[in-house]
Motif scaffolding. Structure first.
Motif, PDB file in Angstrom:
ATOM      1  N   ALA A   1       0.889  -1.266   0.221  1.00  0.00           N
ATOM      2  CA  ALA A   1      -0.033  -0.100   0.073  1.00  0.00           C
ATOM      3  C   ALA A   1       0.932   1.241  -0.055  1.00  0.00           C
ATOM      4  CB  ALA A   1      -0.878  -0.166   1.124  1.00  0.00           C
ATOM      5  N   ASN A   2       0.527   2.322  -0.964  1.00  0.00           N
ATOM      6  CA  ASN A   2       1.389   3.461  -0.862  1.00  0.00           C
ATOM      7  C   ASN A   2       1.172   4.185   0.400  1.00  0.00           C
ATOM      8  OD1 ASN A   2       2.717   2.950  -3.519  1.00  0.00           O
ATOM      9  ND2 ASN A   2       0.515   3.702  -4.671  1.00  0.00           N
ATOM     10  N   VAL A   3       2.188   4.988   0.622  1.00  0.00           N
ATOM     11  CA  VAL A   3       2.367   5.854   1.771  1.00  0.00           C
ATOM     12  C   VAL A   3       2.788   7.326   1.104  1.00  0.00           C
ATOM     13  CG1 VAL A   3       2.984   6.550   3.979  1.00  0.00           C
ATOM     14  CG2 VAL A   3       2.702   4.084   3.323  1.00  0.00           C
ATOM     15  N   VAL A   4       2.130   8.262   1.302  1.00  0.00           N
ATOM     16  CA  VAL A   4       2.762   9.783   0.741  1.00  0.00           C
ATOM     17  C   VAL A   4       2.298  10.772   1.625  1.00  0.00           C
ATOM     18  CG1 VAL A   4       1.544   8.803  -1.560  1.00  0.00           C
ATOM     19  CG2 VAL A   4      -0.197  10.365  -0.062  1.00  0.00           C
ATOM     20  N   TRP A   5       3.238  11.956   1.311  1.00  0.00           N
ATOM     21  CA  TRP A   5       2.997  12.997   2.236  1.00  0.00           C
ATOM     22  C   TRP A   5       1.895  13.941   1.379  1.00  0.00           C
ATOM     23  CZ3 TRP A   5       8.955  14.058   1.150  1.00  0.00           C
ATOM     24  CH2 TRP A   5       9.712  13.312   2.237  1.00  0.00           C
ATOM     25  N   PRO A   6       1.024  14.198   2.057  1.00  0.00           N
ATOM     26  CA  PRO A   6      -0.416  15.116   1.236  1.00  0.00           C
ATOM     27  C   PRO A   6       0.510  16.195   0.586  1.00  0.00           C
ATOM     28  CG  PRO A   6      -0.781  14.413   3.338  1.00  0.00           C
ATOM     29  CD  PRO A   6       0.580  14.202   3.472  1.00  0.00           C
ATOM     30  N   SER A   7      -0.029  16.211  -0.706  1.00  0.00           N
ATOM     31  CA  SER A   7       0.626  17.524  -1.694  1.00  0.00           C
ATOM     32  C   SER A   7      -0.298  17.816  -2.933  1.00  0.00           C
ATOM     33  CB  SER A   7       1.980  17.195  -1.960  1.00  0.00           C
ATOM     34  OG  SER A   7       2.502  18.234  -2.643  1.00  0.00           O
ATOM     35  N   ALA A   8      -0.812  18.756  -3.161  1.00  0.00           N
ATOM     36  CA  ALA A   8      -1.512  19.026  -4.195  1.00  0.00           C
ATOM     37  C   ALA A   8      -0.750  18.757  -5.717  1.00  0.00           C
ATOM     38  CB  ALA A   8      -1.942  20.581  -4.502  1.00  0.00           C
ATOM     39  N   ASP A   9       0.723  18.791  -5.361  1.00  0.00           N
ATOM     40  CA  ASP A   9       1.616  18.359  -6.743  1.00  0.00           C
ATOM     41  C   ASP A   9       1.928  16.967  -6.807  1.00  0.00           C
ATOM     42  OD1 ASP A   9       1.864  21.293  -7.200  1.00  0.00           O
ATOM     43  OD2 ASP A   9       3.580  21.425  -5.828  1.00  0.00           O
ATOM     44  N   GLY A  10       1.580  16.207  -5.913  1.00  0.00           N
ATOM     45  CA  GLY A  10       1.713  14.765  -5.898  1.00  0.00           C
ATOM     46  C   GLY A  10       1.058  14.082  -6.882  1.00  0.00           C
ATOM     47  N   HIS A  11       1.768  12.916  -7.317  1.00  0.00           N
ATOM     48  CA  HIS A  11       1.148  12.282  -8.415  1.00  0.00           C
ATOM     49  C   HIS A  11       0.918  10.814  -8.089  1.00  0.00           C
ATOM     50  CE1 HIS A  11       5.630  11.554  -8.231  1.00  0.00           C
ATOM     51  NE2 HIS A  11       5.102  10.315  -8.538  1.00  0.00           N
ATOM     52  N   VAL A  12       0.781  10.577  -6.899  1.00  0.00           N
ATOM     53  CA  VAL A  12       0.506   9.137  -6.144  1.00  0.00           C
ATOM     54  C   VAL A  12      -0.550   9.103  -5.344  1.00  0.00           C
ATOM     55  CG1 VAL A  12       1.442   7.109  -5.208  1.00  0.00           C
ATOM     56  CG2 VAL A  12       2.845   8.259  -6.681  1.00  0.00           C
ATOM     57  N   ARG A  13      -1.373   8.212  -5.418  1.00  0.00           N
ATOM     58  CA  ARG A  13      -2.595   8.170  -4.217  1.00  0.00           C
ATOM     59  C   ARG A  13      -1.997   7.429  -3.402  1.00  0.00           C
ATOM     60  NH1 ARG A  13      -6.571  11.198  -4.653  1.00  0.00           N
ATOM     61  NH2 ARG A  13      -7.724   9.965  -3.166  1.00  0.00           N
ATOM     62  N   GLY A  14      -2.418   7.694  -1.827  1.00  0.00           N
ATOM     63  CA  GLY A  14      -2.045   6.554  -0.773  1.00  0.00           C
ATOM     64  C   GLY A  14      -2.356   7.299   0.558  1.00  0.00           C
ATOM     65  N   ALA A  15      -1.923   6.479   1.615  1.00  0.00           N
ATOM     66  CA  ALA A  15      -2.385   6.886   2.888  1.00  0.00           C
ATOM     67  C   ALA A  15      -1.363   7.825   3.367  1.00  0.00           C
ATOM     68  CB  ALA A  15      -2.067   5.435   3.621  1.00  0.00           C
ATOM     69  N   ALA A  16      -2.106   9.080   3.681  1.00  0.00           N
ATOM     70  CA  ALA A  16      -1.535  10.081   4.218  1.00  0.00           C
ATOM     71  C   ALA A  16      -0.504  10.150   5.451  1.00  0.00           C
ATOM     72  CB  ALA A  16      -2.433  11.419   4.412  1.00  0.00           C
ATOM     73  N   LEU A  17       0.592  10.520   5.138  1.00  0.00           N
ATOM     74  CA  LEU A  17       1.670  10.558   6.390  1.00  0.00           C
ATOM     75  C   LEU A  17       2.251  12.015   6.413  1.00  0.00           C
ATOM     76  CD1 LEU A  17       2.954   8.296   8.321  1.00  0.00           C
ATOM     77  CD2 LEU A  17       4.948   8.717   6.766  1.00  0.00           C
ATOM     78  N   GLU A  18       1.848  12.494   7.779  1.00  0.00           N
ATOM     79  CA  GLU A  18       2.476  13.701   8.264  1.00  0.00           C
ATOM     80  C   GLU A  18       4.175  13.645   7.940  1.00  0.00           C
ATOM     81  OE1 GLU A  18       2.503  17.131  11.305  1.00  0.00           O
ATOM     82  OE2 GLU A  18       1.100  15.486  11.741  1.00  0.00           O
TER      83      GLU A  18
END
Length: 184
Positions: A112-129
């Motif tokens: 499962a993907n984990v991402v730093w939330p960002s409008a510029d991001g290109h991947v969907r995943g669980a938000a991680l601060e």
């Protein structure tokens, strides 16, 4: 204890963005404050204050801005998951981190993907601060620091096996950075 003294003691404690500063110092030892600030995405004053806190914590050698990598590795592995804990949240768009970051993808068994939330991001995943607000922007501007921050996120959220792998990666990256600074 008076309030000014207490406030002064609290101000000397490490802040999450100090981890990014010390990681950048691993990559660019003795970097001038302006270059350090730009690389991490902080003001020059905040970069200076971070180095002062890192020096007080004995992670950076006084006057040299040279990192004590053994102590840093100990802090990252044994302290950061508890001092700056993280928990993946709801799905969002963002910048991949931890095991989802390009440098780590496929090396750790998580799917499962984990991402730093960002409008510029290109991947969907669980938000991680992220450790600090500028991390998603830093990922685009400073790939080497991004990789180290993603490895640190693996320490923050990973299970034992993932944390062991992250520790080994950090040791490897620290050694590579040391060799590059000696040669360059």
């Amino acid at each position: 204890m008076n309030h000014e003294l207490l406030a002064g003691k609290l101000m000397d404690r490490l802040r999450p963005h100090d981890i990014a500063v010390v990681l950048q110092l691993v990559l660019t030892p003795r970097a001038p404050y302006q270059a350090l600030a730009e690389a991490v995405g902080l003001s020059q004053g905040e970069a200076h204050n971070a180095v002062k806190r890192l020096t007080a914590a004995r992670l950076v050698r006084s006057g040299e801005r040279d990192v004590n990598t053994a102590a840093l590795l100990e802090l990252l592995v044994g302290g950061v998951p508890y001092v700056f804990p993280a928990e993946p949240g709801s799905e969002t768009r963002g910048v991949p981190t931890a095991h989802s970051a390009p440098a780590l993808a496929g090396n750790i068994g998580e799917s499962a993907n984990v991402v730093w939330p960002s409008a510029d991001g290109h991947v969907r995943g669980a938000a991680l601060e992220p450790l600090y607000a500028g991390a998603p922007t830093t990922a685009r501007r400073n790939p080497r620091l991004y990789e180290l921050l993603a490895i640190v996120d693996t320490l923050r959220i990973g299970r034992a096996r993932e944390r062991q792998h992250a520790r080994a990666l950090l040791q490897e990256r620290f050694l590579e950075a040391h060799r590059a600074s000696v040669i360059g």
